[in-house]
Write a protein that holds these residues in place. Structure first.
Motif, PDB file in Angstrom:
ATOM      1  N   GLU A  21       0.825  -1.213   0.000  1.00  0.00           N
ATOM      2  CA  GLU A  21       0.000   0.000   0.000  1.00  0.00           C
ATOM      3  C   GLU A  21       0.852   1.253   0.000  1.00  0.00           C
ATOM      4  O   GLU A  21       0.542   2.237  -0.675  1.00  0.00           O
ATOM      5  CB  GLU A  21      -0.941   0.006   1.209  1.00  0.00           C
ATOM      6  N   GLN A  22       1.932   1.222   0.784  1.00  0.00           N
ATOM      7  CA  GLN A  22       2.804   2.390   0.825  1.00  0.00           C
ATOM      8  C   GLN A  22       3.373   2.698  -0.558  1.00  0.00           C
ATOM      9  O   GLN A  22       3.397   3.858  -0.988  1.00  0.00           O
ATOM     10  CB  GLN A  22       3.941   2.170   1.820  1.00  0.00           C
ATOM     11  N   ARG A  23       3.812   1.672  -1.254  1.00  0.00           N
ATOM     12  CA  ARG A  23       4.380   1.884  -2.580  1.00  0.00           C
ATOM     13  C   ARG A  23       3.336   2.415  -3.556  1.00  0.00           C
ATOM     14  O   ARG A  23       3.643   3.245  -4.424  1.00  0.00           O
ATOM     15  CB  ARG A  23       4.992   0.578  -3.093  1.00  0.00           C
ATOM     16  N   GLY A  24       2.116   1.958  -3.416  1.00  0.00           N
ATOM     17  CA  GLY A  24       1.049   2.521  -4.240  1.00  0.00           C
ATOM     18  C   GLY A  24       0.747   3.956  -3.865  1.00  0.00           C
ATOM     19  O   GLY A  24       0.519   4.810  -4.730  1.00  0.00           O
ATOM     20  N   TRP A  25       0.767   4.241  -2.562  1.00  0.00           N
ATOM     21  CA  TRP A  25       0.465   5.586  -2.049  1.00  0.00           C
ATOM     22  C   TRP A  25       1.448   6.613  -2.582  1.00  0.00           C
ATOM     23  O   TRP A  25       1.066   7.727  -2.939  1.00  0.00           O
ATOM     24  CB  TRP A  25       0.508   5.535  -0.527  1.00  0.00           C
ATOM     25  N   TYR A  26       2.738   6.244  -2.681  1.00  0.00           N
ATOM     26  CA  TYR A  26       3.749   7.168  -3.197  1.00  0.00           C
ATOM     27  C   TYR A  26       3.370   7.685  -4.586  1.00  0.00           C
ATOM     28  O   TYR A  26       3.670   8.821  -4.937  1.00  0.00           O
ATOM     29  CB  TYR A  26       5.120   6.491  -3.312  1.00  0.00           C
ATOM     30  N   ALA A 108     -10.688   8.763  -6.203  1.00  0.00           N
ATOM     31  CA  ALA A 108     -10.765   8.552  -7.655  1.00  0.00           C
ATOM     32  C   ALA A 108     -11.562   9.669  -8.324  1.00  0.00           C
ATOM     33  O   ALA A 108     -11.159  10.198  -9.376  1.00  0.00           O
ATOM     34  CB  ALA A 108     -11.401   7.197  -7.949  1.00  0.00           C
ATOM     35  N   ALA A 109     -12.687  10.046  -7.725  1.00  0.00           N
ATOM     36  CA  ALA A 109     -13.525  11.100  -8.312  1.00  0.00           C
ATOM     37  C   ALA A 109     -12.769  12.425  -8.368  1.00  0.00           C
ATOM     38  O   ALA A 109     -12.792  13.130  -9.391  1.00  0.00           O
ATOM     39  CB  ALA A 109     -14.808  11.255  -7.499  1.00  0.00           C
ATOM     40  N   PHE A 217      -1.078   7.848 -13.881  1.00  0.00           N
ATOM     41  CA  PHE A 217      -0.386   7.299 -12.720  1.00  0.00           C
ATOM     42  C   PHE A 217      -1.278   7.220 -11.474  1.00  0.00           C
ATOM     43  O   PHE A 217      -0.924   6.534 -10.507  1.00  0.00           O
ATOM     44  CB  PHE A 217       0.889   8.086 -12.435  1.00  0.00           C
ATOM     45  N   ALA A 218      -2.440   7.882 -11.497  1.00  0.00           N
ATOM     46  CA  ALA A 218      -3.384   7.730 -10.382  1.00  0.00           C
ATOM     47  C   ALA A 218      -3.950   6.315 -10.324  1.00  0.00           C
ATOM     48  O   ALA A 218      -4.464   5.884  -9.279  1.00  0.00           O
ATOM     49  CB  ALA A 218      -4.511   8.747 -10.509  1.00  0.00           C
ATOM     50  N   ILE A 219      -3.864   5.588 -11.419  1.00  0.00           N
ATOM     51  CA  ILE A 219      -4.360   4.210 -11.433  1.00  0.00           C
ATOM     52  C   ILE A 219      -3.627   3.363 -10.394  1.00  0.00           C
ATOM     53  O   ILE A 219      -4.224   2.492  -9.747  1.00  0.00           O
ATOM     54  CB  ILE A 219      -4.187   3.597 -12.841  1.00  0.00           C
ATOM     55  N   ILE A 220      -2.320   3.600 -10.215  1.00  0.00           N
ATOM     56  CA  ILE A 220      -1.519   2.747  -9.325  1.00  0.00           C
ATOM     57  C   ILE A 220      -1.990   2.840  -7.872  1.00  0.00           C
ATOM     58  O   ILE A 220      -2.287   1.803  -7.256  1.00  0.00           O
ATOM     59  CB  ILE A 220      -0.029   3.092  -9.452  1.00  0.00           C
ATOM     60  N   PRO A 221      -2.097   4.042  -7.267  1.00  0.00           N
ATOM     61  CA  PRO A 221      -2.607   4.073  -5.887  1.00  0.00           C
ATOM     62  C   PRO A 221      -4.041   3.586  -5.771  1.00  0.00           C
ATOM     63  O   PRO A 221      -4.411   2.967  -4.760  1.00  0.00           O
ATOM     64  CB  PRO A 221      -2.494   5.558  -5.497  1.00  0.00           C
TER      65      PRO A 221
END
Length: 452
Positions: A21-26, A108-109, A217-221
């Motif tokens: 999750e942390q890696r996605g959050w970055y 997301a919105a 890149f918002a797809i990743i988090p």
């Protein structure tokens, strides 16, 4: 399998999920920071002003909604409107996220609304200044709302002793993407003729590319972050309107006066930080008589060194604690402003040295402030409290520019104006030094990390 082995396996699985999750959050910082760097800092202000001037009457005024506005002021007014919209939305969205537990759909919105508005800036040709103002308001407000939700994940995905490092890495990811995309944008902008493009078309591509980058890149988090079960507060009020909810949040903070004390200190010194960021180019062009190309290179330098600064100050926090490290950064800000007062005109090298000093303290002071605040937030109120934090970050950032402007108006000197900002760092230092952070963490009901 023994109970101890089972517990160890569960702990290891929990750590692995947390790291994922942390890696996605970055990557949300990586996605949206391009907007702040390329759109707001470099390209949109001059371009939207030129579009407004194209639509202006003989006296230099445009008339949005029938109101006479100088074309040169339209961009600044649009930014102000976006702040007002964001201030109304952030507490409402923050409270909604806490009460429903559905941070990810709201993130997301907000992210894709902002990304779409930014990509739409490709259409800002001719005299479409009203469209530009509308897209700016939507994009800016969406970014602010998304950052409330993004920041609210920090206390959920990182253990207390991890947060300084995790927050610092997030900022570093953001500055890395900002610098990388800005380099690509500048290559396109400076060489637009060789690409067969007009200067205006090149700018519009640069603006739109930030929106595409943000959305991609918002797809990743959004794939890696997960929503948590809601921690119900039986005494919580229903969600109200933006200002009503903000008032309710601040009233709740009165039960945590030490958290409120930190927020006040942050409000003051961060206003100084934001003013230096926004006014440094004015100081460079008007007082130091530097060319636009020099200022753009300085912005790039700040972006690159802010990565090293964020990571380096994160390491310092592990050794000395976040509070001491932030206090050290505020002292460094003060020394930097004092040095800026004495910079000689028409000397790019010394301006680059100043930009380097700003970059080294910029990312770290922001990242550690975010992680320190996360320890002071009562469980279950992360998004609601971070909405107040984000308002401190964005909603009152007009005080510093006002002091800067008034000082210049009274003295006629940008050097006096830049040195006047020392008061924000000095007062912020004193207020932060007086906050007993260990006691504040305990009062919020959170575990105290070994270094704070």
């Amino acid at each position: 399998m023994s109970a101890q082995t089972t517990d160890e396996a569960a702990d290891e699985a929990g750590r692995a999920e947390r790291v994922r999750e942390q890696r996605g959050w970055y990557f949300y910082d990586f996605a949206c920071s391009v907007y702040s760097t390329s759109v707001l800092t470099v390209f949109l202000g001059p371009y939207l002003t030129a579009v407004a001037k194209e639509a202006a009457d003989a006296e230099g005024f445009v008339h949005p909604l029938g109101i006479p506005v100088r074309a040169g002021s339209f961009f600044a007014y649009s930014v102000s409107v976006s702040v007002i919209v964001a201030v109304l939305l952030m507490p409402l969205v923050g409270a909604l996220a806490d009460r429903t537990g559905r941070k990810k759909p709201l993130l997301a919105a907000a992210a894709y609304t902002g990304a779409a508005a930014t990509a739409g800036m490709f259409l800002l040709g001719g005299d479409r200044y009203l469209l530009g103002g509308l897209l700016l308001v939507v994009a800016n407000a969406s970014l602010a709302v998304s950052m409330v939700l993004y920041n609210a994940y920090l206390p959920q995905i990182a253990e207390p002793d991890e947060r300084d490092a995790v927050s610092s890495r997030g900022w570093a990811f953001g500055y890395t993407s900002g610098a990388f995309v800005l380099i690509l944008n500048l290559v396109l902008f400076q060489g637009h003729e060789s690409f067969g493009l007009s200067e205006g078309t090149a700018v519009r591509i640069c603006l739109a590319s930030a929106g595409v980058w943000w959305g991609a890149f918002a797809i990743i988090p959004l794939r890696r972050l997960r929503d948590r079960a809601v921690v119900r507060d039986p005494g919580a009020a229903a969600v109200g309107t933006g200002w009503k909810q903000l008032v309710a949040t601040l009233k709740d903070m009165r039960r945590h006066p030490l958290t409120l004390s930190f927020l006040l200190a942050y409000l003051i010194y961060n206003d100084g930080v934001q003013t230096v960021i926004s006014q440094a180019s004015v100081y460079g062009s008007e007082e130091l008589e530097l060319e636009q190309s020099t200022l753009i290179v300085a912005v790039l330098l700040v972006q690159v060194l802010a990565v090293a600064g964020a990571l380096g100050m994160g390491r310092l926090a592990l050794r000395f604690g976040a509070k001491r490290t932030i206090l050290g950064s505020l002292a460094a800000w003060t020394v930097t402003l004092a040095a800026g007062y004495f910079l000689p005109a028409r000397t790019p090298l010394w301006f680059f040295v100043l930009a380097s000093a700003i970059g080294l303290v910029l990312g770290g002071s922001q990242a550690l402030s975010r992680s320190l605040f996360s320890h002071l937030v009562p469980r279950g109120k992360e998004a609601e409290y971070f909405s107040a934090y984000e308002i401190s970050d964005r909603g009152v950032s007009w005080i510093g520019p006002l002091v800067f402007g008034l000082t210049y108006q009274l003295t006629g000197s940008y050097r006096d104006a830049i040195i006047s900002l020392v008061i924000f760092f000095a007062l912020g230092f004193v207020l932060l030094a007086r906050v007993p952070v260990r006691r504040a963490v305990e009062a919020a009901g959170n575990p105290v990390p070994s270094r704070i």
